[in-house]
Design an enzyme around this catalytic site. Structure first.
Site, mmCIF file in Angstrom:
data_model
loop_
_atom_site.group_PDB
_atom_site.id
_atom_site.type_symbol
_atom_site.label_atom_id
_atom_site.label_comp_id
_atom_site.label_asym_id
_atom_site.label_seq_id
_atom_site.Cartn_x
_atom_site.Cartn_y
_atom_site.Cartn_z
ATOM 1 N N CYS A 185 0.842 -1.190 0.000
ATOM 2 C CA CYS A 185 0.000 0.000 0.000
ATOM 3 C C CYS A 185 0.886 1.251 0.000
ATOM 4 O O CYS A 185 1.625 1.484 -0.951
ATOM 5 C CB CYS A 185 -1.000 -0.044 1.153
ATOM 6 S SG CYS A 185 -2.377 1.125 0.933
ATOM 7 N N HIS A 245 -4.098 -4.524 -0.295
ATOM 8 C CA HIS A 245 -3.752 -5.136 0.993
ATOM 9 C C HIS A 245 -3.881 -6.658 0.878
ATOM 10 O O HIS A 245 -4.978 -7.200 1.029
ATOM 11 C CB HIS A 245 -4.669 -4.615 2.100
ATOM 12 C CG HIS A 245 -4.360 -3.221 2.514
ATOM 13 N ND1 HIS A 245 -3.356 -2.910 3.406
ATOM 14 C CD2 HIS A 245 -4.907 -2.040 2.139
ATOM 15 C CE1 HIS A 245 -3.301 -1.607 3.574
ATOM 16 N NE2 HIS A 245 -4.234 -1.049 2.814
ATOM 17 N N GLU A 267 -3.041 -8.842 2.968
ATOM 18 C CA GLU A 267 -3.424 -9.388 4.269
ATOM 19 C C GLU A 267 -4.914 -9.243 4.536
ATOM 20 O O GLU A 267 -5.439 -9.852 5.475
ATOM 21 C CB GLU A 267 -2.604 -8.725 5.380
ATOM 22 C CG GLU A 267 -3.028 -7.335 5.800
ATOM 23 C CD GLU A 267 -2.611 -6.217 4.857
ATOM 24 O OE1 GLU A 267 -2.891 -5.053 5.190
ATOM 25 O OE2 GLU A 267 -2.020 -6.498 3.786
#
Length: 198
Positions: free
Chosen positions: A77, A169, A171
Site C-alpha cells: 500500500c 492489501h 493481508e
C-alpha cells in the site's frame, strides 16, 4: 526471518499475522541490523506519504531500504508508493527505487478507491479480486506486473529486480491475497512472460 519495518505508520500487526499464518517467522523492527540480516524485508504503510518519509528519515532507514540487493523487499500500500521518486501527496521525494511518480487517482468513480477489485495480469496467480484502499496511485510503466481498472489503469503489483510493490492489501484479501503475498515472499512475479504492460 522476515523483518517488517515498523516506522510508526501502518498496519504492521495485521501484516505480521498474515506472514506468520503462512508459516514464516516475522519480527516488527526499525533496527538497521535486524533489517540487514533478515531474509525478506516488508515495508507496510497506511497514511500520508509525507509523514511516512519523515518517519523513515528520522529513523535513518532510507539507506538500508534502498541498498538491499540480495533479498526481496516488499512494499505494501503506502509502502509501495514510498518506493517511487516523488509523490503529489505532500509534494515530497520518495525512496527513488522505481522511476516515476505517485499521482492522484484520476477516475470518474469515487476516490478513494475503496473495496474489492480484480487484477489484470499475464501471471496466473494474479487474476483474482483483492482489497484496495487508496487515493493516490503509481503511474503505469514497464515495471507493472498486474493492474486494476477503476475508470483508469492503476498499477496493483510492480517489480524491479528484488523490489516488489503491492498497492492493495494482501493481508485483507482472503486466501488469494495470502497466496500473492506468499509468492512475493519467495521473490515475486517478474519474468519476460508476466509483465502486464507488455
Amino acid at each position: 526471518m522476515i523483518a517488517i519495518i515498523d516506522y510508526g505508520l501502518g498496519n504492521v500487526k495485521n501484516v505480521q499475522r498474515a506472514v506468520q499464518y503462512l508459516g514464516y517467522d516475522a519480527i516488527l523492527t526499525d533496527k538497521y541490523n535486524e533489517i540487514a540480516n533478515a531474509d525478506v524485508v516488508i515495508l507496510p504503510g497506511v497514511g500520508h506519504f509525507k509523514d511516512a518519509m519523515q518517519a523513515i528519515n528520522e529513523r535513518g532507514l532510507a539507506n538500508i531500504i534502498t541498498s538491499i540487493t540480495d533479498k526481496p523487499v516488499i512494499g505494501i500500500c503506502l509502502g509501495m508508493q514510498l518506493f517511487y521518486r516523488w509523490s503529489a501527496e505532500g509534494d515530497v521525494e520518495g525512496l527513488n527505487i522505481f522511476p516515476g511518480n505517485i499521482i492522484p487517482i484520476q477516475s470518474p468513480y469515487p476516490v478513494p478507491h475503496l473495496g474489492w477489485n480484480n487484477l489484470i495480469s499475464k501471471h496466473p496467480l494474479l487474476l483474482h479480486d483483492v482489497y484496495f484502499v487508496h487515493a493516490y496511485q503509481a503511474e503505469m510503466s514497464q515495471h507493472v506486473v498486474a493492474y486494476t481498472e477503476y475508470g483508469t489503469k492503476i498499477p496493483a503489483i510492480v517489480q524491479y529486480q528484488n523490489y516488489i510493490g503491492i498497492q492493495f492489501h494482501p493481508e485483507k484479501s482472503g486466501d488469494d491475497g495470502l497466496a500473492i503475498l506468499n509468492q512475493a515472499l519467495k521473490g515475486g512475479f517478474q519474468d519476460d512472460q508476466t509483465m502486464a504492460s507488455n
